[in-house]
Design an enzyme around this catalytic site. Structure first.
Site, PDB file in Angstrom:
ATOM      1  N   ARG A 207       0.851  -1.180   0.000  1.00 57.12           N
ATOM      2  CA  ARG A 207       0.000   0.000   0.000  1.00 57.12           C
ATOM      3  C   ARG A 207       0.894   1.240   0.000  1.00 57.12           C
ATOM      4  O   ARG A 207       1.361   1.679   1.051  1.00 57.12           O
ATOM      5  CB  ARG A 207      -0.918  -0.003   1.219  1.00 57.12           C
ATOM      6  N   ASP A 209       1.974   5.133  -0.161  1.00 57.77           N
ATOM      7  CA  ASP A 209       1.387   6.326   0.425  1.00 57.77           C
ATOM      8  C   ASP A 209       1.000   7.327  -0.656  1.00 57.77           C
ATOM      9  O   ASP A 209       1.296   7.149  -1.846  1.00 57.77           O
ATOM     10  CB  ASP A 209       2.376   6.969   1.405  1.00 57.77           C
ATOM     11  N   TYR A 269      12.563  -0.670  -3.234  1.00 59.18           N
ATOM     12  CA  TYR A 269      12.169   0.736  -3.280  1.00 59.18           C
ATOM     13  C   TYR A 269      13.381   1.574  -3.685  1.00 59.18           C
ATOM     14  O   TYR A 269      14.504   1.308  -3.243  1.00 59.18           O
ATOM     15  CB  TYR A 269      11.655   1.209  -1.920  1.00 59.18           C
ATOM     16  N   ARG A 356      11.088   6.670   3.642  1.00 58.49           N
ATOM     17  CA  ARG A 356      11.206   8.122   3.551  1.00 58.49           C
ATOM     18  C   ARG A 356      11.850   8.720   4.802  1.00 58.49           C
ATOM     19  O   ARG A 356      12.632   9.674   4.714  1.00 58.49           O
ATOM     20  CB  ARG A 356       9.830   8.728   3.318  1.00 58.49           C
TER      21      ARG A 356
END
Length: 419
Positions: A207, A209, A269, A356
């Site tokens: 999921r 963001d 990522y 992040r």
């Protein structure tokens, strides 16, 4: 469809194995073909989104004609499910008041007992149990549409399809459907509804963001066996119905029990920082622009403390789900290509905004505002306030989801390695 007359027997056998009991003989005269049973089950799955007041697709007791595909099939009728599932059976006085006349009380009580034994009603009683117990609403919906449905209806009743979806998340509130804005899942399910004629639930590997992009999001969905398009044709059919910032890259069949999230061997990522004085033009919305040059040697020294299995509470944003926050980072590579600095992170699972927050802390090290040894102390403190700021969402992208452990480890070792 060959063997339609045996559809009710197959459904009854699967229900009996699932519940550990034999199908009642009283329900034999109210058989269901797999297509009608599937319609009732998918209707119940869609009603879960409307909360406890839903669940309206139930089987009537001998009301209305069947579908005509097999003798004795009773098509599901729309009735009040909550009343039937919550209230006890009618007493003799209530039954007599509702159905006056000689001999009606005994027939009404016997009819009500038979209604409770219909196969589709067993399915919905299982749904009712999911509503009352266990897990969040999201997990209950996912359990119903991905695990319970195929198990009851059988692998021959649906097509199990895996999609690889790419999207630019700038104008979306994330992957998952939200009440406060447009999501990627909503856009994809609307396109699927347009070609399937009914809502098609989806399950993704991760999921993302709001504002986060993806190049290789993996999505699982189920379509009826009678669907007019093959799995490999969905790329051609879906892309014209999707907006310009969402695309289906690949489509194909998968195993019935495939869970894109639980079976993932790892995820990749990538966070992109444009490190130059000039502002971004072609990279606008896809990177974090920093004018001052970063110290990559200090960033790599600090990133070494993040490798391996740790408690990443210091890098988890507020509002995350409860539970343990121990995660494993298999590899974190920081390398420069031209004016761009890439942060490649490999791991199996991540906390909310974990990547992040890690990038934001490492950038503070590259700016000279934090010493590299302090990153290890921040992680051991488990205090989010001691870590750096959260990096902007537009620089993060889900590159790929791996299901082959060997391929995952090979690509993780290859990223950032010298040629």
């Amino acid at each position: 469809m060959g063997g339609q007359g045996q559809g009710a027997g197959l459904l009854g056998d699967r229900l009996s194995r699932y519940h550990g009991a034999q199908p009642p003989a009283a329900a034999a005269h109210r058989r269901l073909c797999l297509r009608c049973a599937g319609a009732a089950l998918l209707g119940a799955a869609g009603a879960l989104r409307r909360g406890r007041t839903g669940l309206r697709h139930l089987v009537g007791a001998g009301r209305g004609g069947g579908c005509g595909r097999i003798p004795g099939c009773r098509r599901p009728q729309l009735q009040s499910a909550w009343r039937d599932l919550r209230l006890p059976p009618l007493g003799r006085a209530q039954a007599a008041a509702r159905h006056p006349g000689p001999g009606c009380r005994r027939r009404t009580l016997r009819q009500r007992r038979h209604r409770q034994q219909l196969p589709v009603r067993r399915v919905l009683r299982l749904v009712h149990r999911q509503l009352r117990f266990g897990g969040t609403p999201q997990s209950r919906r996912r359990h119903l549409r991905i695990r319970i449905g195929p198990r009851i209806l059988g692998v021959d009743a649906v097509q199990h399809i895996r999609l690889i979806v790419a999207y630019r998340g700038t104008r979306y509130v994330g992957w998952q459907i939200q009440h406060n804005g447009l999501s990627v899942q909503q856009v994809l399910e609307e396109a699927l509804t347009a070609i399937a004629g009914r809502r098609v639930p989806t399950l993704a590997a991760g999921r993302t963001d709001a504002g986060v992009h993806a190049r290789g999001q993996v999505v699982k969905l189920c379509l009826p066996e009678s669907f007019r398009y093959r799995a490999d044709e969905l790329v051609r059919v879906l892309n014209p119905l999707l907006p310009e910032d969402v695309a289906v890259i690949e489509a194909g069949a998968c195993e019935p029990g495939f869970d894109p999230r639980a079976e993932a061997a790892g995820k990749h990522y990538r966070y992109t920082v444009l490190n130059r004085p000039a502002k971004p033009v072609f990279e606008l919305g896809l990177c974090w622009h920093l004018r001052r040059e970063l110290d990559l040697a200090a960033i790599r020294a600090a990133a070494a403390a993040l490798h391996g299995e740790h408690d990443f509470s210091a890098f988890c944003s507020a509002g995350a789900d409860g539970g343990h926050r121990v995660r494993t980072i298999d590899r974190l590579v920081v390398h420069r290509e031209g004016d761009s600095v890439f942060f490649d992170v490999f791991g199996r699972a991540f906390l909310k905004q974990m990547v992040r927050n890690m990038v934001g802390t490492l950038v503070e090290v590259g700016r000279g505002r934090l010493d590299p040894p302090r990153v290890s102390a921040i992680m051991e403190s488990r205090d989010r306030r001691r870590a750096g700021p959260c990096a902007p969402a537009q620089g993060l992208c889900l590159m790929r989801v791996y299901y082959d452990p060997e391929e995952y480890l090979r690509d993780a070792a290859r990223i950032g390695a010298p040629d």
